[in-house]
Motif scaffolding. Structure first.
Motif, mmCIF file in Angstrom:
data_model
loop_
_atom_site.group_PDB
_atom_site.id
_atom_site.type_symbol
_atom_site.label_atom_id
_atom_site.label_comp_id
_atom_site.label_asym_id
_atom_site.label_seq_id
_atom_site.Cartn_x
_atom_site.Cartn_y
_atom_site.Cartn_z
ATOM 1 N N HIS A 1 0.846 -1.185 0.000
ATOM 2 C CA HIS A 1 0.000 0.000 0.000
ATOM 3 C C HIS A 1 0.888 1.244 0.000
ATOM 4 N N ASP A 2 0.784 2.022 -1.052
ATOM 5 C CA ASP A 2 1.637 3.183 -1.240
ATOM 6 C C ASP A 2 1.271 4.279 -0.249
ATOM 7 N N ALA A 3 2.268 4.800 0.454
ATOM 8 C CA ALA A 3 2.027 5.818 1.478
ATOM 9 C C ALA A 3 1.485 7.105 0.867
ATOM 10 N N ALA A 4 1.986 7.476 -0.312
ATOM 11 C CA ALA A 4 1.504 8.700 -0.964
ATOM 12 C C ALA A 4 0.034 8.585 -1.344
ATOM 13 N N ALA A 5 -0.358 7.404 -1.813
ATOM 14 C CA ALA A 5 -1.757 7.184 -2.176
ATOM 15 C C ALA A 5 -2.647 7.247 -0.945
ATOM 16 N N GLN A 6 -2.182 6.670 0.154
ATOM 17 C CA GLN A 6 -2.945 6.718 1.390
ATOM 18 C C GLN A 6 -3.100 8.151 1.883
ATOM 19 N N LEU A 7 -2.008 8.906 1.809
ATOM 20 C CA LEU A 7 -2.047 10.303 2.243
ATOM 21 C C LEU A 7 -3.021 11.108 1.395
ATOM 22 N N ALA A 8 -2.981 10.871 0.090
ATOM 23 C CA ALA A 8 -3.896 11.580 -0.809
ATOM 24 C C ALA A 8 -5.351 11.224 -0.510
ATOM 25 N N THR B 1 -5.627 1.423 1.336
ATOM 26 C CA THR B 1 -5.123 1.482 2.708
ATOM 27 C C THR B 1 -4.874 0.125 3.344
#
Length: 301
Positions: A3-10, A149
């Motif tokens: 799970h990509d952290a940038a995608a989760q943050l977005a 997530t």
């Protein structure tokens, strides 16, 4: 799955921003009319955005895409073809006369025509019809949150439901219109970029070659838009989308919220056109998915 952290943050930033817009819109609400129909003050841009968002969202992007992936072009009868046509019909025939009546809810129309009992029954009968539709939207968005997530479906559903209910309760129709406008821009850009990326991947960097590859790689039976062997069910699906959604509170409420009858009409017609144009993205992605990930369409069926 990673799970990509940038995608989760977005994603969480988007949810937080949506909630913040709902709280901000609360300042515009001083009367019941402000809450339910934005005080009949929505300008053309906001009216168009919120009418477009009546059905164009997570359900369209995921459910319609998967339907095209599994069945081909015939699956677009309900969405986006039927839904887009519904907005056009609303603009051509309903927007001006309904807005001019000064209604707040669609059951108000029934009350004026047939009395309070009809108004109450109309409101009661509308509620169950929205359960499945809202569930489809929440399920689709829950799927996105779960995939990005890694959350389990139950807490993901609780999260998206809480945010949706919270910002709507906070600002009413004003909150819905403002968040629709912001999300609509993000959605349109995202769908365009994603569709273009997928097509160019199949065309080795060329949109034209990719488009040709999508079409040529689609089985002949999946290229059929109007299936003569199943015309009855296809027409029924089209009618359900185009006509079945016309007597809906979600559509009527957005028409009532425009600042004038002409604005309501123009916004509905524009939203209908945009819906059909933006609906091409999910359709192309559904067709392309069979080539990018072959074999899984049959699993979906």
């Amino acid at each position: 799955m990673t799970h990509d952290a940038a995608a989760q943050l977005a994603l969480f930033g988007c949810l937080a921003g949506t909630l913040a817009l709902g709280v901000w819109a609360q300042a515009k609400v001083t009367t019941v009319e402000d809450y339910v129909v934005a005080g009949r003050r929505l300008p053309f841009a906001l009216s168009t955005a919120t009418l477009l968002a009546t059905w164009y969202g997570a359900g369209t992007l995921l459910v319609a895409t998967e339907a095209v992936r599994a069945e081909g072009l015939r699956a677009i009868a309900l969405d986006p073809l039927g839904a887009g046509l519904c907005l056009l019909l609303a603009g051509w025939f309903l927007a001006r006369p309904l807005w001019s009546m000064g209604l707040v809810t669609l059951p108000d129309l029934f009350g004026r025509a047939w009395g309070v009992r009809a108004e109450r029954w109309g409101a009661a009968l509308m509620v169950p019809g929205y359960v499945g539709w809202v569930a489809a939207q929440l399920a689709a968005l829950t799927g996105v949150v779960t995939w990005v997530t890694g959350l389990e479906p139950t807490p993901a559903l609780a999260l998206v439901s809480t945010v949706g209910i919270a910002y709507t309760l906070a600002g009413g129709m004003w909150a819905v219109a403002v968040t629709d406008a912001v999300q609509g821009v993000v959605l349109a850009v995202g769908v365009g970029v994603l569709t273009g990326t997928l097509v160019m991947r199949l065309g080795d960097g060329s949109l034209l070659a990719g488009g040709a590859a999508v079409w040529e790689g689609t089985a002949p039976d999946r290229r059929i838009l109007v299936p003569t062997d199943a015309l009855g069910p296809w027409v029924a699906a089209l009618a359900a989308g185009a006509l079945g959604n016309l007597p809906g509170q979600d559509l009527a409420q957005r028409l009532f919220a425009a600042r004038s009858a002409d604005t309501a009409r123009a916004a509905a017609l524009t939203a209908g056109g945009l819906y059909l144009v933006l609906g091409v993205g999910p359709v192309v992605m559904g067709l392309a998915a069979n080539q990018l990930a072959p074999g899984r369409a049959d699993e979906a069926v």
